[in-house]
Design a protein around this motif. Structure first.
Motif, PDB file in Angstrom:
ATOM      1  N   UNK A 116       0.858  -1.182   0.000  1.00 46.77           N
ATOM      2  CA  UNK A 116       0.000   0.000   0.000  1.00 46.77           C
ATOM      3  C   UNK A 116       0.896   1.234   0.000  1.00 46.77           C
ATOM      4  N   UNK A 117       0.458   2.282  -0.660  1.00 42.87           N
ATOM      5  CA  UNK A 117       1.224   3.528  -0.662  1.00 42.87           C
ATOM      6  C   UNK A 117       0.280   4.706  -0.868  1.00 42.87           C
ATOM      7  N   UNK A 118       0.821   5.867  -0.731  1.00 45.28           N
ATOM      8  CA  UNK A 118       0.049   7.091  -0.945  1.00 45.28           C
ATOM      9  C   UNK A 118       0.577   7.783  -2.187  1.00 45.28           C
ATOM     10  N   UNK A 119      -0.289   7.988  -3.130  1.00 47.71           N
ATOM     11  CA  UNK A 119       0.058   8.723  -4.350  1.00 47.71           C
ATOM     12  C   UNK A 119      -0.428  10.152  -4.154  1.00 47.71           C
ATOM     13  N   UNK A 120       0.477  11.090  -4.278  1.00 53.03           N
ATOM     14  CA  UNK A 120       0.116  12.499  -4.126  1.00 53.03           C
ATOM     15  C   UNK A 120      -0.643  12.960  -5.366  1.00 53.03           C
ATOM     16  N   UNK A 121      -1.425  14.007  -5.200  1.00 53.90           N
ATOM     17  CA  UNK A 121      -2.285  14.495  -6.282  1.00 53.90           C
ATOM     18  C   UNK A 121      -1.491  14.830  -7.541  1.00 53.90           C
ATOM     19  N   UNK A 122      -0.260  15.296  -7.396  1.00 56.01           N
ATOM     20  CA  UNK A 122       0.536  15.677  -8.566  1.00 56.01           C
ATOM     21  C   UNK A 122       1.126  14.477  -9.310  1.00 56.01           C
ATOM     22  N   UNK A 123       1.139  13.311  -8.679  1.00 54.14           N
ATOM     23  CA  UNK A 123       1.674  12.118  -9.326  1.00 54.14           C
ATOM     24  C   UNK A 123       0.620  11.517 -10.256  1.00 54.14           C
ATOM     25  N   UNK A 124       1.056  10.986 -11.404  1.00 55.56           N
ATOM     26  CA  UNK A 124       0.079  10.387 -12.322  1.00 55.56           C
ATOM     27  C   UNK A 124      -0.570   9.149 -11.712  1.00 55.56           C
ATOM     28  N   UNK A 125      -1.832   8.926 -12.050  1.00 56.23           N
ATOM     29  CA  UNK A 125      -2.552   7.749 -11.576  1.00 56.23           C
ATOM     30  C   UNK A 125      -2.307   6.561 -12.490  1.00 56.23           C
ATOM     31  N   UNK A 126      -3.153   5.569 -12.364  1.00 55.49           N
ATOM     32  CA  UNK A 126      -3.026   4.378 -13.195  1.00 55.49           C
ATOM     33  C   UNK A 126      -3.162   4.718 -14.669  1.00 55.49           C
ATOM     34  N   UNK A 127      -2.376   4.067 -15.496  1.00 55.97           N
ATOM     35  CA  UNK A 127      -2.418   4.287 -16.942  1.00 55.97           C
ATOM     36  C   UNK A 127      -3.339   3.253 -17.575  1.00 55.97           C
ATOM     37  N   UNK A 128      -4.448   3.713 -18.095  1.00 56.83           N
ATOM     38  CA  UNK A 128      -5.399   2.833 -18.776  1.00 56.83           C
ATOM     39  C   UNK A 128      -5.283   2.964 -20.285  1.00 56.83           C
ATOM     40  N   UNK A 129      -4.188   3.549 -20.759  1.00 59.26           N
ATOM     41  CA  UNK A 129      -3.954   3.648 -22.197  1.00 59.26           C
ATOM     42  C   UNK A 129      -4.985   4.483 -22.928  1.00 59.26           C
ATOM     43  N   UNK A 130      -5.515   5.490 -22.268  1.00 56.00           N
ATOM     44  CA  UNK A 130      -6.493   6.352 -22.907  1.00 56.00           C
ATOM     45  C   UNK A 130      -7.891   5.763 -22.981  1.00 56.00           C
ATOM     46  N   UNK A 131      -8.084   4.589 -22.421  1.00 53.84           N
ATOM     47  CA  UNK A 131      -9.395   3.941 -22.430  1.00 53.84           C
ATOM     48  C   UNK A 131     -10.032   4.137 -21.055  1.00 53.84           C
ATOM     49  N   UNK A 132     -11.263   4.584 -21.027  1.00 52.54           N
ATOM     50  CA  UNK A 132     -11.961   4.746 -19.750  1.00 52.54           C
ATOM     51  C   UNK A 132     -12.472   3.378 -19.321  1.00 52.54           C
ATOM     52  N   UNK A 133     -11.995   2.850 -18.185  1.00 55.18           N
ATOM     53  CA  UNK A 133     -12.446   1.525 -17.747  1.00 55.18           C
ATOM     54  C   UNK A 133     -13.927   1.526 -17.395  1.00 55.18           C
ATOM     55  N   UNK A 134     -14.566   0.394 -17.643  1.00 54.41           N
ATOM     56  CA  UNK A 134     -15.993   0.237 -17.378  1.00 54.41           C
ATOM     57  C   UNK A 134     -16.246  -0.066 -15.905  1.00 54.41           C
ATOM     58  N   UNK A 135     -17.439   0.308 -15.411  1.00 49.38           N
ATOM     59  CA  UNK A 135     -17.806  -0.065 -14.048  1.00 49.38           C
ATOM     60  C   UNK A 135     -18.049  -1.577 -13.939  1.00 49.38           C
ATOM     61  N   UNK A 136     -17.543  -2.173 -12.878  1.00 44.98           N
ATOM     62  CA  UNK A 136     -17.796  -3.586 -12.594  1.00 44.98           C
ATOM     63  C   UNK A 136     -19.086  -3.673 -11.790  1.00 44.98           C
ATOM     64  N   UNK A 137     -20.055  -4.474 -12.220  1.00 41.54           N
ATOM     65  CA  UNK A 137     -21.312  -4.575 -11.462  1.00 41.54           C
ATOM     66  C   UNK A 137     -21.091  -5.152 -10.059  1.00 41.54           C
ATOM     67  N   UNK A 138     -21.949  -4.774  -9.137  1.00 41.64           N
ATOM     68  CA  UNK A 138     -21.898  -5.292  -7.774  1.00 41.64           C
ATOM     69  C   UNK A 138     -22.058  -6.816  -7.803  1.00 41.64           C
ATOM     70  N   UNK A 139     -21.395  -7.488  -6.875  1.00 36.57           N
ATOM     71  CA  UNK A 139     -21.480  -8.947  -6.729  1.00 36.57           C
ATOM     72  C   UNK A 139     -21.077  -9.695  -7.991  1.00 36.57           C
ATOM     73  N   UNK A 140     -20.088  -9.158  -8.702  1.00 41.02           N
ATOM     74  CA  UNK A 140     -19.582  -9.783  -9.926  1.00 41.02           C
ATOM     75  C   UNK A 140     -18.063  -9.830  -9.852  1.00 41.02           C
ATOM     76  N   UNK A 141     -17.486 -10.992 -10.126  1.00 43.55           N
ATOM     77  CA  UNK A 141     -16.035 -11.152 -10.108  1.00 43.55           C
ATOM     78  C   UNK A 141     -15.452 -10.891 -11.491  1.00 43.55           C
ATOM     79  N   UNK A 142     -14.382 -10.116 -11.540  1.00 42.60           N
ATOM     80  CA  UNK A 142     -13.593  -9.994 -12.760  1.00 42.60           C
ATOM     81  C   UNK A 142     -12.346 -10.841 -12.533  1.00 42.60           C
ATOM     82  N   UNK A 143     -12.185 -11.889 -13.325  1.00 45.28           N
ATOM     83  CA  UNK A 143     -11.027 -12.780 -13.208  1.00 45.28           C
ATOM     84  C   UNK A 143     -10.260 -12.747 -14.525  1.00 45.28           C
ATOM     85  N   UNK A 144      -8.986 -12.371 -14.443  1.00 39.26           N
ATOM     86  CA  UNK A 144      -8.141 -12.314 -15.634  1.00 39.26           C
ATOM     87  C   UNK A 144      -6.681 -12.279 -15.207  1.00 39.26           C
ATOM     88  N   UNK A 145      -5.835 -12.879 -16.013  1.00 36.12           N
ATOM     89  CA  UNK A 145      -4.384 -12.766 -15.842  1.00 36.12           C
ATOM     90  C   UNK A 145      -3.903 -13.108 -14.437  1.00 36.12           C
TER      91      UNK A 145
END
Length: 185
Positions: A116-145
């Motif tokens: 766990x760590x703290x990312x300051x506001x000025x630091x870049x967040x996760x890189x999603x390659x310009x794609x906006x990730x979709x919301x995962x529905x409640x009570x649904x598992x995403x399993x990959x990789x």
């Protein structure tokens, strides 16, 4: 350079990039959650599984999702290495952590300790390659990789990297954040 030397250099480079991306090479980073040892591990198989391809971030980018409670996660893999990185409001963590990093060298090996760590506001967040990730529905598992994540009405986010017996994971609730997995050797 032999094939095994190239693989080793690539493995070390990916591990270093992973640490830099998670902020763990900066001072005062990689804060552990205040609560360790999750009371119960999540049974990811108890929830319906999302179609992973619906959450694809494109070739070589992995899979990503968001939750309505402010979490954004990316499951990624390169060669035999895999990682889960999430940003969000992790409650009751040392240093007010707002990012978590899970990493494993191969599906058969246990994951490294949860970071766990703290990312300051000025630091870049996760890189999603310009794609906006979709919301995962409640009570649904995403399993990959080699990873899986779920959120429920009681659990804001839970993720596991690796097998159920050798993997490591975390559970974030509105009031606490816990980790689970075998002792790291």
């Amino acid at each position: 350079m032999t094939g095994s030397t190239a693989v080793l250099r690539c493995s070390c480079l990916l591990a270093a990039v992973s640490l830099v991306a998670s902020g763990c090479l900066s001072a005062n980073r990689c804060a552990d959650p205040s609560a360790v040892d999750a009371p119960t591990a999540v049974d990811f198989k108890a929830y319906p599984q999302a179609n992973a391809e619906d959450y694809s971030l494109g070739t070589w980018r992995g899979y990503g999702f968001t939750t309505p409670r402010g979490f954004r996660c990316k499951l990624a893999s390169h060669m035999s290495m895999s990682a889960i990185d999430c940003d969000g409001p992790f409650a009751a963590t040392t240093g007010e952590a707002n990012t978590v990093h899970l990493f494993a060298y191969s599906p058969g090996n246990g994951a490294s300790p949860v970071q766990f760590s703290r990312r300051e506001a000025k630091q870049p967040g996760l890189d999603f390659g310009g794609i906006e990730p979709k919301p995962l529905p409640v009570n649904t598992t995403l399993a990959a990789l080699n990873g899986r994540c779920v959120w429920t009405e009681e659990i804001e986010l839970a993720c596991l990297l690796g097998s159920s017996d050798q993997g490591r994971g975390f559970i974030a609730t509105p009031t606490s954040t816990s980790i689970w997995g075998p002792p790291f050797k």
